[in-house]
Design a protein around this motif. Structure first.
Motif, PDB file in Angstrom:
ATOM      1  N   LEU A  20      -2.044  -1.201  -2.520  1.00  0.00           N
ATOM      2  CA  LEU A  20      -1.652  -1.840  -1.338  1.00  0.00           C
ATOM      3  C   LEU A  20      -1.730  -1.233   0.222  1.00  0.00           C
ATOM      4  CD1 LEU A  20       1.657  -3.235  -2.781  1.00  0.00           C
ATOM      5  CD2 LEU A  20      -0.147  -4.530  -2.204  1.00  0.00           C
ATOM      6  N   PHE A  45      -5.819  -1.103   0.773  1.00  0.00           N
ATOM      7  CA  PHE A  45      -6.201  -2.382   0.987  1.00  0.00           C
ATOM      8  C   PHE A  45      -5.952  -2.709   2.686  1.00  0.00           C
ATOM      9  CE2 PHE A  45      -6.554  -3.392  -3.452  1.00  0.00           C
ATOM     10  CZ  PHE A  45      -7.960  -3.644  -3.670  1.00  0.00           C
ATOM     11  N   SER A  46      -4.724  -2.535   2.693  1.00  0.00           N
ATOM     12  CA  SER A  46      -4.059  -2.869   4.065  1.00  0.00           C
ATOM     13  C   SER A  46      -4.933  -2.082   5.384  1.00  0.00           C
ATOM     14  CB  SER A  46      -2.664  -2.625   4.289  1.00  0.00           C
ATOM     15  OG  SER A  46      -2.218  -2.301   5.412  1.00  0.00           O
ATOM     16  N   ILE A  63      -0.377  -5.850   8.486  1.00  0.00           N
ATOM     17  CA  ILE A  63       0.121  -4.811   7.555  1.00  0.00           C
ATOM     18  C   ILE A  63       1.022  -5.354   6.589  1.00  0.00           C
ATOM     19  CG2 ILE A  63       0.256  -3.117   9.833  1.00  0.00           C
ATOM     20  CD1 ILE A  63       3.413  -4.065  10.038  1.00  0.00           C
ATOM     21  N   ASP A  64       0.703  -6.432   6.053  1.00  0.00           N
ATOM     22  CA  ASP A  64       1.503  -7.382   4.986  1.00  0.00           C
ATOM     23  C   ASP A  64       1.361  -5.960   3.715  1.00  0.00           C
ATOM     24  OD1 ASP A  64       1.706  -9.498   6.424  1.00  0.00           O
ATOM     25  OD2 ASP A  64       0.763 -10.541   4.936  1.00  0.00           O
ATOM     26  N   GLY A  65       0.449  -5.409   3.276  1.00  0.00           N
ATOM     27  CA  GLY A  65       0.357  -4.690   2.418  1.00  0.00           C
ATOM     28  C   GLY A  65       1.302  -3.463   2.594  1.00  0.00           C
ATOM     29  N   MET A 102       3.901  -3.289   4.147  1.00  0.00           N
ATOM     30  CA  MET A 102       5.062  -3.842   4.340  1.00  0.00           C
ATOM     31  C   MET A 102       5.679  -4.124   2.819  1.00  0.00           C
ATOM     32  SD  MET A 102       6.547  -7.632   5.084  1.00  0.00           S
ATOM     33  CE  MET A 102       5.695  -7.907   3.539  1.00  0.00           C
ATOM     34  N   PHE A 103       4.618  -4.405   2.108  1.00  0.00           N
ATOM     35  CA  PHE A 103       5.137  -4.930   0.488  1.00  0.00           C
ATOM     36  C   PHE A 103       5.222  -3.276  -0.181  1.00  0.00           C
ATOM     37  CE2 PHE A 103       3.383  -7.532  -3.306  1.00  0.00           C
ATOM     38  CZ  PHE A 103       4.482  -7.259  -3.985  1.00  0.00           C
TER      39      PHE A 103
END
Lengths: 112, 491
Positions: free
Chosen positions: A46, A49-50, A57-59, A61-62
């Motif tokens: 994640l 990829f981010s 920055i979705d990844g 955060m996940f």
């Protein structure tokens, strides 16, 4: 130069190691460590990829969510392992076989 | 902040959960009355809010984290109803009364909250978070009987299986995120659509989907991921088993549909087309056939009724999955109808098991012999639930099977429907075995009439009525589920 593929390779290796650890270990705590490897391999994916794409920055955060959930998951799992130790005096998963359907013929023929 | 107005059901549950914990430590004398009361009131209140909020406008809440549509509304009402019935059924369970019950209600509210979020999440992060909320709390509920070896072992098996499955699912999610650059299901679909097949490696896509399926398969107990199911169902306290066999399973189907339908299909007229040539229905058809067959065959040899019902619920999951693979609105509708009737028949069967365990302390089918003489009402109720689970015409279970098979046949998958029907015939054998034990077999000397408390009697009647009468009221259900299935602009 470290590229995205390097990160993906590492995470794939971690994932495989985690699955292998889960499948081969008998000690409940070792199995939990295997699970941690699986979760962290996903985290590496994640974040990598981010970092290497321009999608915000979705990844990342996940990944933080996953870290928090993993911590609470281990807390619950360790509590269960502790209870198992109190009841059975072992954390060997092979000994947790009380729930296997009892075969009436075997139970009478083999004294234990 | 606009979104908060639509978040009342979940907020109600959060507040009630905290109140139950506070009431549990501050009112030592009243807490045995106060806790269930608070739980029931909050569930009813949440159901009221869910029914009251207008779900037909198809909006997104919290910056595209949650969906607000009638599909979510159906699942929310369904899950709240299941939780409500399980709370009532657990009040007089001997298994739970031996331990302190305060946390039980708080945990139950937490699971329900997680399931509500599961039903309407359209972001992979929220999907994972809510799934883990449901899992973590249900691990604790399964291991609730602290000194009990079976309960502890069941919980340990559940947690290890669950952690591995959700871990694999997470890895699949991370691959999907890498391929599409987004966590939102609709954006994922757009990315798949715009970049076409050549943008993505087919193998990677399929790998990611199969890994993601591990998580959903674990929640719904589909076949390669079902190993935890019999042991957990047998070891957990019976009310918890009843809950697990209905509510998280339904929520799992909810996110399965959401994930595959909103992430991997595009609407073309009345049907859904596959995005990017990813043929996921074929994978699901295989899983569905395996699930039905294995569940039914394994159930044949079980002597413990809880284990038998566990395998039976695996088989039922196979039937439910049939509806989701045909890629039509009819299929989705049939799935919802099946879930709806499954709620009443399965909860009913487990309630009878709970009541009989209260007085006999046994789950063996052999100990059900002669039950008809001891309590005709209980035997009658169990007979209806079993026949309904089989799918015999006058009972509600028939309605579910009828819709599912019809949807499959309409799509032209005749062989699939034949496999389903053969499985239903196979299932009749072990369901009838329970009825045979209760009605035809002689008892083992124990002829003392079995007392059923007023609350349990009322609850049994409440569960019997839908099983007996739902067939005559199929029209409103048909309309309700059809409007719920009208999601994503399809149908």
């Amino acid at each position: 130069m470290i590229t995205l593929s390097h990160y993906l390779l590492i995470s794939a290796a971690l994932f495989s190691l985690g699955i292998m650890g889960v499948l081969t270990r008998k000690n409940a705590v070792n199995v939990l460590m295997g699970i941690e490897l699986i979760l962290n391999s996903a985290n590496i994916n994640l974040v990598a990829f981010s970092r290497y794409s321009s999608n915000g920055i979705d990844g990342q955060m996940f990944a933080i969510i996953v870290i928090v959930v993993a911590a609470s998951e281990v807390a619950v799992a360790l509590a269960m392992v502790l209870t198992m130790y109190r009841l059975l005096r072992t954390v060997n998963l092979d000994q947790a076989d009380t729930l296997k359907p009892t075969c009436k013929v075997c139970a009478t023929s083999i004294p234990n | 902040m606009q979104s908060l107005r639509y978040f009342y059901p979940e907020l109600t549950l959060i507040v009630a959960m905290l109140l139950v914990v506070i009431a549990d430590i501050s009112f030592k004398r009243l807490r045995s009355v106060l806790n269930p009361l608070l739980t029931i009131v909050s569930l009813l209140l949440a159901a009221y809010f869910t029914a009251y909020i207008n779900h037909s406008q198809e909006a997104n809440l919290f910056l595209g984290m949650l969906a607000l549509d009638s599909f979510a509304q159906f699942f929310k009402l369904f899950l709240l109803l299941a939780a409500f019935l399980v709370v009532l059924g657990s009040l007089q369970s001997e298994e739970l009364s031996q331990v302190h019950q305060g946390e039980f209600f708080a945990l139950l509210l937490a699971v329900t909250l997680g399931m509500l979020l599961m039903a309407n999440s359209i972001n992979l992060a929220i999907l994972y978070l809510s799934l883990e909320l449901v899992s973590l709390t249900s691990y604790i509920m399964v291991g609730y009987l602290k000194g009990d070896r079976l309960s502890n072992e069941a919980s340990l098996k559940y947690i290890l299986f669950g952690a591995i499955s959700t871990g694999s699912m997470l890895y699949g999610f991370s691959l999907i995120y890498g391929m599409t650059g987004s966590l939102n299901l609709y954006t994922i679909r757009d990315a798949f659509l715009s970049q076409g097949v050549q943008g993505f490696d087919q193998f990677t896509t399929l790998l990611a989907l199969v890994l993601a399926l591990a998580g959903f398969g674990f929640k719904t107990a589909l076949v390669p991921f079902h190993f935890w199911c019999p042991d957990v169902y047998a070891g957990a306290p019976t009310p918890v088993t009843a809950f697990l066999s209905v509510a998280p399973k339904a929520a799992g189907f909810g996110i399965l549909v959401r994930f595959f339908f909103s992430g991997m299909t595009q609407t073309t007229g009345s049907e859904w087309g596959l995005v990017n040539g990813i043929n996921w229905p074929l994978v699901l058809i295989g899983i569905s056939v395996l699930t039905m067959t294995l569940g039914n065959v394994a159930a044949l040899t079980q002597n413990n009724l809880k284990r038998m019902l566990a395998y039976s619920s695996i088989a039922q999951a196979g039937y439910i999955l049939m509806g989701s693979v045909v890629l039509t609105g009819e299929g989705l509708k049939s799935m919802l109808i099946y879930l709806f009737v499954y709620l009443f028949m399965n909860l009913g069967a487990f309630l009878v098991v709970t009541i009989i365990y209260n007085s006999d302390k046994s789950f063996e089918i052999g100990d059900y012999n002669g039950m008809f003489k001891r309590s005709p009402f209980l035997a009658f109720a169990m007979g209806v639930f079993m026949l309904s689970l089989t799918g015999i015409p006058p009972f509600a279970g028939f309605l579910g099977k009828l819709y599912v098979f019809l949807a499959v046949i309409e799509k032209g998958l005749i062989w699939f429907a034949v496999v389903g029907t053969l499985n239903a015939a196979l299932a009749a054998f072990y369901y009838m075995r329970v009825i045979k034990a209760m009605v035809l077999e002689e008892g083992n000397g124990n002829v003392a009439p079995l007392q059923v408390s007023f609350l349990n009697q009322a609850l049994l009647v409440a569960l019997l009525i839908p099983n007996l009468l739902l067939v005559f009221f199929w029209n409103p259900i048909d309309r309700w589920t059809a409007s719920s299935a009208r999601l994503f602009g399809g149908l």
